[in-house]
Design an enzyme around this catalytic site. Structure first.
Site, short mmCIF file in Angstrom:
data_model
loop_
_atom_site.label_atom_id
_atom_site.label_comp_id
_atom_site.label_asym_id
_atom_site.label_seq_id
_atom_site.Cartn_x
_atom_site.Cartn_y
_atom_site.Cartn_z
N GLY A 14 0.85 -1.19 0.00
CA GLY A 14 0.00 0.00 0.00
C GLY A 14 0.88 1.23 0.00
O GLY A 14 2.06 1.16 0.38
N PRO A 15 0.34 2.37 -0.42
CA PRO A 15 1.14 3.61 -0.47
C PRO A 15 1.55 4.08 0.93
O PRO A 15 1.02 3.62 1.94
CB PRO A 15 0.19 4.63 -1.11
CG PRO A 15 -0.89 3.84 -1.75
CD PRO A 15 -1.00 2.57 -0.96
N SER A 16 2.47 5.01 0.98
CA SER A 16 2.91 5.61 2.24
C SER A 16 1.72 6.16 3.01
O SER A 16 0.84 6.80 2.44
CB SER A 16 3.91 6.74 1.93
OG SER A 16 4.38 7.30 3.14
N GLY A 17 1.68 5.87 4.31
CA GLY A 17 0.60 6.39 5.15
C GLY A 17 -0.65 5.53 5.16
O GLY A 17 -1.63 5.87 5.82
N ALA A 18 -0.63 4.40 4.45
CA ALA A 18 -1.83 3.55 4.39
C ALA A 18 -2.06 2.77 5.68
O ALA A 18 -3.18 2.35 5.95
CB ALA A 18 -1.74 2.58 3.20
N LYS A 20 0.55 0.27 6.83
CA LYS A 20 1.27 -1.01 6.75
C LYS A 20 2.07 -1.28 8.03
O LYS A 20 2.00 -2.38 8.58
CB LYS A 20 2.22 -1.02 5.55
CG LYS A 20 1.54 -0.93 4.21
CD LYS A 20 2.55 -0.92 3.07
CE LYS A 20 3.53 0.23 3.10
NZ LYS A 20 2.94 1.56 3.01
N THR A 21 2.82 -0.31 8.48
CA THR A 21 3.67 -0.50 9.66
C THR A 21 2.83 -0.76 10.90
O THR A 21 3.14 -1.65 11.70
CB THR A 21 4.58 0.73 9.86
OG1 THR A 21 5.40 0.89 8.69
CG2 THR A 21 5.48 0.55 11.08
N SER A 88 5.87 -1.69 -2.36
CA SER A 88 5.85 -2.60 -3.51
C SER A 88 4.79 -2.19 -4.54
O SER A 88 3.77 -2.85 -4.69
CB SER A 88 5.67 -4.06 -3.07
OG SER A 88 4.59 -4.24 -2.19
#
Length: 178
Positions: A14-18, A20-21, A88
């Site tokens: 997923g894009p940055s800020g979605a 994931k972390t 990715s």
């Protein structure tokens, strides 16, 4: 500690800020509480540690992704649950990851652009909006959304706990967890 003869990889894209972390940390905590060996492969951490000057061209991103795929494959083969947190952006490389690793769960971590801009954990969207960076993945750069992910979560509507439960449920459905 429970031991899996063969592990599996949970691939968070997923894009940055979605989110994931956040999901990776929640999943790792829950799976460790269940007694499993877990390793988080965070794309940003690996990049900063191993090759901080790599850049973000398509070729550089693909090389970075291939290194993470290799690491996840080794962990999976050795009974560890690998949780990959990596933008990715290219469908082709995610398909390659699935084929290479084998025991694989693709999780599309979705959040609408306005939510990601509001979160902006690294300040990247603010820079993109000011025109200081170009080609930000999922903003003015390419992000090829998964067409048929194994799991899709919407972090603007779900809690990390709910997201983690969905992923664990899928792992059980696939026979990766008893």
């Amino acid at each position: 500690m429970k031991h899996l003869d063969v592990g599996f990889t949970i691939w968070l894209t997923g894009p940055s800020g979605a989110g994931k972390t956040t999901l990776a940390v929640k999943l790792a905590k829950k799976l460790r509480e269940m007694g499993y060996r877990v390793e988080i492969l965070d794309g940003d951490t690996i990049r900063k540690t191993l090759y901080p000057n790599l850049g973000f061209s398509k070729e550089a991103r693909e090389m970075h992704n291939r290194i993470v795929i290799y690491m996840a494959k080794l962990l999976t083969r050795n009974g560890v649950i690998a949780i990959v947190s990596l933008i990715s952006p290219y469908k082709r490389i995610r398909e390659y990851a699935r084929k290479e690793i084998g025991r694989f769960i693709e999780v599309y971590v979705y959040a609408p652009l306005e939510v990601r801009i509001k979160r902006d954990p690294k300040g990247l969207y603010a820079k993109a909006l000011r025109g200081e960076i170009k080609g930000l993945t999922g903003f003015d750069g390419v992000y090829e959304e998964p067409e048929n992910p194994d799991v899709k979560v919407d972090s603007s509507k779900m809690t990390p706990e709910e997201e983690a439960e969905l992923v664990i449920k899928k792992a059980k459905e696939l026979g990766y967890l008893p």
